[in-house]
Design an enzyme around this catalytic site. Structure first.
Site, PDB file in Angstrom:
ATOM      1  N   GLN A  53       0.846  -1.201   0.000  1.00 14.79           N
ATOM      2  CA  GLN A  53       0.000   0.000   0.000  1.00 14.79           C
ATOM      3  C   GLN A  53       0.877   1.245   0.000  1.00 14.79           C
ATOM      4  O   GLN A  53       0.371   2.359  -0.061  1.00 14.79           O
ATOM      5  CB  GLN A  53      -0.875   0.007   1.249  1.00 14.79           C
ATOM      6  CG  GLN A  53      -1.790  -1.190   1.338  1.00 14.79           C
ATOM      7  CD  GLN A  53      -2.398  -1.321   2.724  1.00 14.79           C
ATOM      8  OE1 GLN A  53      -3.375  -0.661   3.044  1.00 14.79           O
ATOM      9  NE2 GLN A  53      -1.806  -2.140   3.559  1.00 14.79           N
ATOM     10  N   VAL A  78       3.670   4.063  -1.147  1.00 17.51           N
ATOM     11  CA  VAL A  78       3.965   4.750  -2.408  1.00 17.51           C
ATOM     12  C   VAL A  78       5.441   5.173  -2.455  1.00 17.51           C
ATOM     13  O   VAL A  78       5.841   5.917  -3.339  1.00 17.51           O
ATOM     14  CB  VAL A  78       3.044   5.993  -2.585  1.00 17.51           C
ATOM     15  CG1 VAL A  78       1.587   5.567  -2.689  1.00 17.51           C
ATOM     16  CG2 VAL A  78       3.226   7.006  -1.457  1.00 17.51           C
ATOM     17  N   ASP A  79       6.235   4.673  -1.503  1.00 14.51           N
ATOM     18  CA  ASP A  79       7.605   5.194  -1.344  1.00 14.51           C
ATOM     19  C   ASP A  79       8.655   4.504  -2.218  1.00 14.51           C
ATOM     20  O   ASP A  79       9.798   4.962  -2.296  1.00 14.51           O
ATOM     21  CB  ASP A  79       8.024   5.132   0.135  1.00 14.51           C
ATOM     22  CG  ASP A  79       7.905   3.735   0.745  1.00 14.51           C
ATOM     23  OD1 ASP A  79       8.120   2.731   0.043  1.00 14.51           O
ATOM     24  OD2 ASP A  79       7.606   3.661   1.967  1.00 14.51           O
ATOM     25  N   HIS A 132      -1.561   1.604  -4.219  1.00 11.41           N
ATOM     26  CA  HIS A 132      -1.893   3.024  -4.059  1.00 11.41           C
ATOM     27  C   HIS A 132      -0.994   3.929  -4.901  1.00 11.41           C
ATOM     28  O   HIS A 132      -0.888   5.121  -4.635  1.00 11.41           O
ATOM     29  CB  HIS A 132      -1.830   3.414  -2.574  1.00 11.41           C
ATOM     30  CG  HIS A 132      -2.877   2.723  -1.748  1.00 11.41           C
ATOM     31  ND1 HIS A 132      -2.836   2.622  -0.375  1.00 11.41           N
ATOM     32  CD2 HIS A 132      -4.025   2.083  -2.111  1.00 11.41           C
ATOM     33  CE1 HIS A 132      -3.894   1.944   0.058  1.00 11.41           C
ATOM     34  NE2 HIS A 132      -4.620   1.606  -0.967  1.00 11.41           N
ATOM     35  N   CYS A 155      -0.045  20.237 -20.051  1.00 14.95           N
ATOM     36  CA  CYS A 155      -0.011  19.875 -21.472  1.00 14.95           C
ATOM     37  C   CYS A 155      -0.379  21.121 -22.289  1.00 14.95           C
ATOM     38  O   CYS A 155      -1.452  21.698 -22.064  1.00 14.95           O
ATOM     39  CB  CYS A 155      -1.001  18.746 -21.726  1.00 14.95           C
ATOM     40  SG  CYS A 155      -1.209  18.366 -23.479  1.00 14.95           S
ATOM     41  N   CYS A 201      -3.773  20.342 -24.480  1.00 15.58           N
ATOM     42  CA  CYS A 201      -5.128  20.247 -23.902  1.00 15.58           C
ATOM     43  C   CYS A 201      -5.244  20.928 -22.540  1.00 15.58           C
ATOM     44  O   CYS A 201      -6.347  21.019 -21.995  1.00 15.58           O
ATOM     45  CB  CYS A 201      -5.552  18.783 -23.784  1.00 15.58           C
ATOM     46  SG  CYS A 201      -4.689  17.889 -22.473  1.00 15.58           S
ATOM     47  N   GLY A 222       2.921  -4.622   8.926  1.00 12.82           N
ATOM     48  CA  GLY A 222       2.872  -3.172   9.163  1.00 12.82           C
ATOM     49  C   GLY A 222       1.712  -2.452   8.525  1.00 12.82           C
ATOM     50  O   GLY A 222       1.892  -1.359   7.991  1.00 12.82           O
ATOM     51  N   ASN A 227       3.232  -6.891  13.244  1.00 11.49           N
ATOM     52  CA  ASN A 227       2.904  -5.483  13.509  1.00 11.49           C
ATOM     53  C   ASN A 227       3.412  -5.148  14.904  1.00 11.49           C
ATOM     54  O   ASN A 227       3.328  -5.985  15.806  1.00 11.49           O
ATOM     55  CB  ASN A 227       1.377  -5.284  13.414  1.00 11.49           C
ATOM     56  CG  ASN A 227       0.988  -3.822  13.262  1.00 11.49           C
ATOM     57  OD1 ASN A 227       1.406  -2.975  14.048  1.00 11.49           O
ATOM     58  ND2 ASN A 227       0.177  -3.533  12.264  1.00 11.49           N
TER      59      ASN A 227
HETATM   60  P1  OAD Z   1      -1.328   2.998   8.824  1.00 10.92           P
HETATM   61  O1  OAD Z   1      -0.562   4.256   9.126  1.00 10.92           O
HETATM   62  O2  OAD Z   1      -2.803   3.020   8.886  1.00 10.92           O
HETATM   63  O3  OAD Z   1      -0.820   1.830   9.792  1.00 10.92           O
HETATM   64  C1  OAD Z   1       0.530   1.561   9.964  1.00 10.92           C
HETATM   65  C2  OAD Z   1       0.642   0.297  10.778  1.00 10.92           C
HETATM   66  O4  OAD Z   1       2.010  -0.019  10.914  1.00 10.92           O
HETATM   67  C3  OAD Z   1       0.064   0.386  12.185  1.00 10.92           C
HETATM   68  O5  OAD Z   1      -0.766  -0.740  12.405  1.00 10.92           O
HETATM   69  C4  OAD Z   1       1.288   0.350  13.085  1.00 10.92           C
HETATM   70  O6  OAD Z   1       1.048  -0.332  14.326  1.00 10.92           O
HETATM   71  C5  OAD Z   1       2.252  -0.451  12.246  1.00 10.92           C
HETATM   72  N1  OAD Z   1       3.657  -0.195  12.526  1.00 10.92           N
HETATM   73  C6  OAD Z   1       4.265   0.999  12.831  1.00 10.92           C
HETATM   74  N2  OAD Z   1       5.575   0.832  12.967  1.00 10.92           N
HETATM   75  C7  OAD Z   1       5.841  -0.474  12.737  1.00 10.92           C
HETATM   76  C8  OAD Z   1       7.021  -1.271  12.703  1.00 10.92           C
HETATM   77  N3  OAD Z   1       8.209  -0.742  12.936  1.00 10.92           N
HETATM   78  N4  OAD Z   1       6.910  -2.578  12.419  1.00 10.92           N
HETATM   79  C9  OAD Z   1       5.693  -3.138  12.184  1.00 10.92           C
HETATM   80  N5  OAD Z   1       4.547  -2.442  12.188  1.00 10.92           N
HETATM   81  C10 OAD Z   1       4.612  -1.136  12.464  1.00 10.92           C
HETATM   82  O7  OAD Z   1      -0.796   2.533   7.407  1.00 10.92           O
HETATM   83  P2  OAD Z   1      -1.427   1.556   6.349  1.00 10.92           P
HETATM   84  O8  OAD Z   1      -2.122   0.413   6.995  1.00 10.92           O
HETATM   85  O9  OAD Z   1      -0.379   1.284   5.342  1.00 10.92           O
HETATM   86  O10 OAD Z   1      -3.734   5.122   1.612  1.00 10.92           O
HETATM   87  O11 OAD Z   1      -2.497   2.513   5.701  1.00 10.92           O
HETATM   88  C11 OAD Z   1      -3.195   2.115   4.579  1.00 10.92           C
HETATM   89  C12 OAD Z   1      -3.487   3.301   3.710  1.00 10.92           C
HETATM   90  O12 OAD Z   1      -4.100   4.341   4.443  1.00 10.92           O
HETATM   91  C13 OAD Z   1      -2.273   3.991   3.126  1.00 10.92           C
HETATM   92  O13 OAD Z   1      -1.728   3.324   2.025  1.00 10.92           O
HETATM   93  C14 OAD Z   1      -2.836   5.317   2.729  1.00 10.92           C
HETATM   94  C15 OAD Z   1      -3.619   5.626   3.971  1.00 10.92           C
HETATM   95  O14 OAD Z   1      -4.669   6.459   3.847  1.00 10.92           O
HETATM   96  C16 OAD Z   1      -3.596   5.862   0.491  1.00 10.92           C
HETATM   97  O15 OAD Z   1      -2.688   6.671   0.331  1.00 10.92           O
HETATM   98  C17 OAD Z   1      -4.648   5.603  -0.551  1.00 10.92           C
END
Ligand code: OAD
Length: 244
Positions: free
Chosen positions: A104, A106-107, A122, A150, A153, A190, A216
């Site tokens: 998920q 984008v980095d 994403h 552009c 357009c 994560g 996690n």
């Molecule tokens: P979140 O920021 O919602 O959650 C990050 C998760 O990583 C949490 O559950 C943390 O407990 C866990 N975490 C943090 N540090 C950690 C570590 N060192 N090791 C293991 N786990 C760790 O991020 P995502 O679930 O990726 O969407 O969020 C999903 C989407 O929500 C993103 O891609 C973005 C956002 O809105 C879009 O940009 C469309």
């Protein structure tokens, strides 16, 4: 963390014929990638993500939103993959055709670590696309305007990331769902498990018979779906779990 749970999870991973790895922001946390909200500091502190990461926001304030993404690009350029990204890349390289990596994030750090064929649900911060372009925009691209546009357009160049209210890239989602349905092990790293449709992939894998392993540092919404929960930082846990 319970050593016997980790050793059981490792056995499942070693025996897997096909495995889906789903990652979220937590896999990049130990690289120091700022989260969406962390990137709203300093000058940007008065904004909400919803004010910056939507098509409407971009149309209303293209220069401002473009600059915010440029700032995020600079932040990510300054960091490097961590042991979790590296462990995943090495594990997959040692098992050609057995691992599908879906992120998920984008980095682009999985790719920097050496992972190939990464499915980016994403989008990617370092790619651009055209906002409702004419199909020949690239040939008419002007970098004089801010953001680039552009000349044929008038379409604006935009970061190729999924904004609030937008659908996920169809092919990427289809491939991720297919991988979930055919995996015998699903390793989730994560992610809070709150943002759909990505958060639905482990459940889809489980329904198709896969074992689900969650790594996690905190409890997550996917713990209830998991057959094994390893509560630990990914950069510590994955090099052990995925040791060759
Ligand atoms: P979140 O920021 O919602 O959650 C990050 C998760 O990583 C949490 O559950 C943390 O407990 C866990 N975490 C943090 N540090 C950690 C570590 N060192 N090791 C293991 N786990 C760790 O991020 P995502 O679930 O990726 O969407 O969020 C999903 C989407 O929500 C993103 O891609 C973005 C956002 O809105 C879009 O940009 C469309």
């Amino acid at each position: 963390m319970d050593a016997s749970t980790e050793s059981l999870a490792r056995q499942w991973l070693q025996a897997a014929r096909h495995m889906l790895i789903l990652t979220g922001a937590g896999v990049s946390a130990e690289s120091g990638v700022p989260t969406f909200r962390d990137a709203l500091t300093g000058l940007w502190a008065r904004f909400n993500p919803e004010d910056l990461a939507t098509e409407a926001a971009y149309r209303d304030h293209p220069g401002l939103v473009w600059d915010w993404y440029e700032m995020r690009r600079d932040m990510v350029r300054a960091v490097a993959p961590n042991p979790a990204h590296l462990a995943i890349a090495q594990w997959a390289a040692a098992r050609p055709d057995k691992v599908t990596l879906v992120t998920q994030n984008v980095d682009g750090l999985h790719q920097q670590a050496g992972s190939e064929h990464v499915i980016e649900l994403h989008g990617n911060l370092f790619r651009n696309s055209w906002l409702h372009g004419c199909g020949r925009c690239e040939a008419h691209r002007s970098d004089v305007t801010h953001p680039p546009s552009c000349t044929a357009c008038g379409a604006l160049l935009r970061p190729a990331v999924v904004w609030f209210g937008e659908d996920l890239p169809r092919v990427a989602l289809y491939r991720a769902q297919h991988a979930a349905e055919t995996a015998d092990v699903c390793l989730v790293v994560g992610t809070s498990g709150l943002v759909y449709p990505a958060a639905g992939l482990p459940g889809r894998a489980k329904a198709a018979g896969a074992r689900v392993i969650v790594v996690n540092s905190q409890p997550s919404a996917l713990d209830a779906t998991a057959d094994a929960v390893l509560q630990a930082p990914a950069g510590e846990c994955l090099p052990r779990l995925l040791a060759l």
